[in-house]
Design an enzyme around this catalytic site. Structure first.
Site, PDB file in Angstrom:
ATOM      1  N   ASP A   7       1.435  23.594  22.467  1.00  0.00           N
ATOM      2  CA  ASP A   7       2.418  22.834  23.369  1.00  0.00           C
ATOM      3  C   ASP A   7       1.456  22.381  24.524  1.00  0.00           C
ATOM      4  O   ASP A   7       0.388  22.705  24.992  1.00  0.00           O
ATOM      5  CB  ASP A   7       3.400  23.692  24.158  1.00  0.00           C
ATOM      6  CG  ASP A   7       4.544  22.976  24.888  1.00  0.00           C
ATOM      7  OD1 ASP A   7       4.705  21.756  24.609  1.00  0.00           O
ATOM      8  OD2 ASP A   7       4.958  23.850  25.930  1.00  0.00           O
ATOM      9  N   SER A   8       2.156  21.507  25.457  1.00  0.00           N
ATOM     10  CA  SER A   8       1.496  20.665  26.704  1.00  0.00           C
ATOM     11  C   SER A   8       1.363  22.059  27.640  1.00  0.00           C
ATOM     12  O   SER A   8       0.479  22.069  28.425  1.00  0.00           O
ATOM     13  CB  SER A   8       2.335  19.866  27.095  1.00  0.00           C
ATOM     14  OG  SER A   8       3.589  20.416  27.643  1.00  0.00           O
ATOM     15  N   CYS A  70       6.001  21.130  20.696  1.00  0.00           N
ATOM     16  CA  CYS A  70       6.276  20.182  21.755  1.00  0.00           C
ATOM     17  C   CYS A  70       7.030  18.851  21.371  1.00  0.00           C
ATOM     18  O   CYS A  70       6.786  18.046  20.484  1.00  0.00           O
ATOM     19  CB  CYS A  70       5.086  19.888  22.299  1.00  0.00           C
ATOM     20  SG  CYS A  70       5.171  18.423  23.854  1.00  0.00           S
ATOM     21  N   GLU A 162       6.826  25.273  34.735  1.00  0.00           N
ATOM     22  CA  GLU A 162       5.527  25.437  34.675  1.00  0.00           C
ATOM     23  C   GLU A 162       4.947  26.240  36.155  1.00  0.00           C
ATOM     24  O   GLU A 162       4.209  27.000  36.017  1.00  0.00           O
ATOM     25  CB  GLU A 162       4.441  24.316  34.392  1.00  0.00           C
ATOM     26  CG  GLU A 162       4.586  23.725  33.004  1.00  0.00           C
ATOM     27  CD  GLU A 162       3.709  24.423  32.131  1.00  0.00           C
ATOM     28  OE1 GLU A 162       2.733  24.537  32.593  1.00  0.00           O
ATOM     29  OE2 GLU A 162       4.106  24.765  31.188  1.00  0.00           O
ATOM     30  N   CYS A 194      13.471  20.161  24.247  1.00  0.00           N
ATOM     31  CA  CYS A 194      12.035  20.303  25.054  1.00  0.00           C
ATOM     32  C   CYS A 194      11.720  21.706  24.648  1.00  0.00           C
ATOM     33  O   CYS A 194      12.771  22.719  25.137  1.00  0.00           O
ATOM     34  CB  CYS A 194      12.254  19.929  26.321  1.00  0.00           C
ATOM     35  SG  CYS A 194      10.526  20.543  27.195  1.00  0.00           S
ATOM     36  N   HIS A 196      10.227  23.694  26.527  1.00  0.00           N
ATOM     37  CA  HIS A 196      10.335  24.577  27.716  1.00  0.00           C
ATOM     38  C   HIS A 196      11.913  25.093  28.131  1.00  0.00           C
ATOM     39  O   HIS A 196      11.938  26.096  28.896  1.00  0.00           O
ATOM     40  CB  HIS A 196       9.937  23.803  29.022  1.00  0.00           C
ATOM     41  CG  HIS A 196       8.488  23.611  29.151  1.00  0.00           C
ATOM     42  ND1 HIS A 196       7.547  22.890  27.968  1.00  0.00           N
ATOM     43  CD2 HIS A 196       7.526  24.182  29.923  1.00  0.00           C
ATOM     44  CE1 HIS A 196       6.508  23.032  28.764  1.00  0.00           C
ATOM     45  NE2 HIS A 196       6.292  23.795  29.609  1.00  0.00           N
TER      46      HIS A 196
END
Ligand code: DGL
Length: 270
Positions: A7-8, A70, A162, A194, A196
């Site tokens: 993932d990013s 992601c 994040e 997403c 996240h």
């Protein structure tokens, strides 16, 4: 026998957690490209280049199969990687298709023609890049007809998560849900598109209300990966040690990951 999860940043940990629970005997190597997160505000070429570089790092860590945990990378890079970049003997899978198969009540890998499904009004919450790509609508059209999708680009939400700023993240969820409801007042289903966003699943559920079924990817991806590995047991790479890798600051990323997973996690430099 390692499988890579990419993932990013930290969002893919929601997928890692579910796949590790579903497949406890498989070592997973997680890579967060935290130095370059968020991807959702980048252009497709940029996301493609970063995703190829990160996937190569996982191949170099003895993974033959990499899950792009992601949506932004799955939307902007996956098809291009599969068509022109993938080294011999390596595989990359995304996180879109299992979700859409669940939404359209299909068995994993059922490629029969599109048909009518029960859900008609779907709200999609995703990053600006995923929304712009229309990849979700494209994959859905292969499998279902007559489904109205209203997409809401949730600007700022990945940054807030994040940064561990959960008060801001909660306020952003509230305002993005309100914006969506102005366009589609009565969605039957909502997709957290997403990886996240499951970290804010309670906030989404509260803002959406009890009549909306919320789909998130982690368990669906875990189930479909288990099915894939049963059909392709040779796809598990040579690596034996699980690991957490980051392109960012390992101390900072370990602290956030420990907070999100509620267990101690130690990242090392990728
Ligand atoms: N977690 C990612 C996704 O599923 C990427 C978010 C980002 O880096 O903007 O889209």
């Amino acid at each position: 026998m390692a499988v890579g999860i990419f993932d990013s940043g930290l969002g893919g940990l929601t997928v890692l957690d579910a796949v590790a629970r579903r497949l406890p005997d498989i070592p997973f190597v997680y890579l967060g490209d935290n130095a370059h997160a968020p991807y959702g505000v980048r252009d497709p070429d940029d996301v493609y280049d970063l995703t190829c570089a990160a996937t190569q790092t996982l191949f170099d860590n003895d993974c033959d199969l990499v899950i792009l945990a992601c949506n932004t990378a799955s939307a902007a890079a996956l098809r291009r990687m599969q068509e022109g970049w993938l080294p011999e003997g390596k595989r990359v899978l995304g996180v879109f298709v299992p979700l859409i198969e669940a939404l359209t009540e299909r068995r994993w890998g059922d490629n029969s023609p599109p048909r009518e499904v029960a859900v008609k009004n779907v709200a999609l919450f995703a990053t600006p890049a995923t929304v712009r790509s229309r990849a979700f609508q494209r994959e859905l059209a292969f499998r279902a007809i007559g489904v109205d999708v209203e997409a809401q680009a949730c600007g700022g939400l990945v940054d807030a998560i994040e940064d561990g700023d959960m008060i801001l993240a909660e306020a952003l969820v509230q305002s993005h849900v309100e914006a969506l409801k102005r366009k589609m007042p009565f969605p039957e289903a909502a997709i957290l598109g997403c990886t996240h966003y499951p970290l804010m699943a309670d906030a989404f559920a509260r803002a959406l209300g009890p009549d909306v079924q919320v789909y998130s990817q982690a368990d669906l991806v875990a189930e479909s990966l288990a099915d894939y590995l049963t059909r392709h047991p040779g796809r598990i790479g040579a690596g034996r040690a699980p690991a957490f890798l980051t392109t960012g600051d390992p101390v900072r990323v370990s602290a956030r990951a420990t907070q999100f997973l509620r267990r101690s996690v130690t990242f090392r430099p990728a």
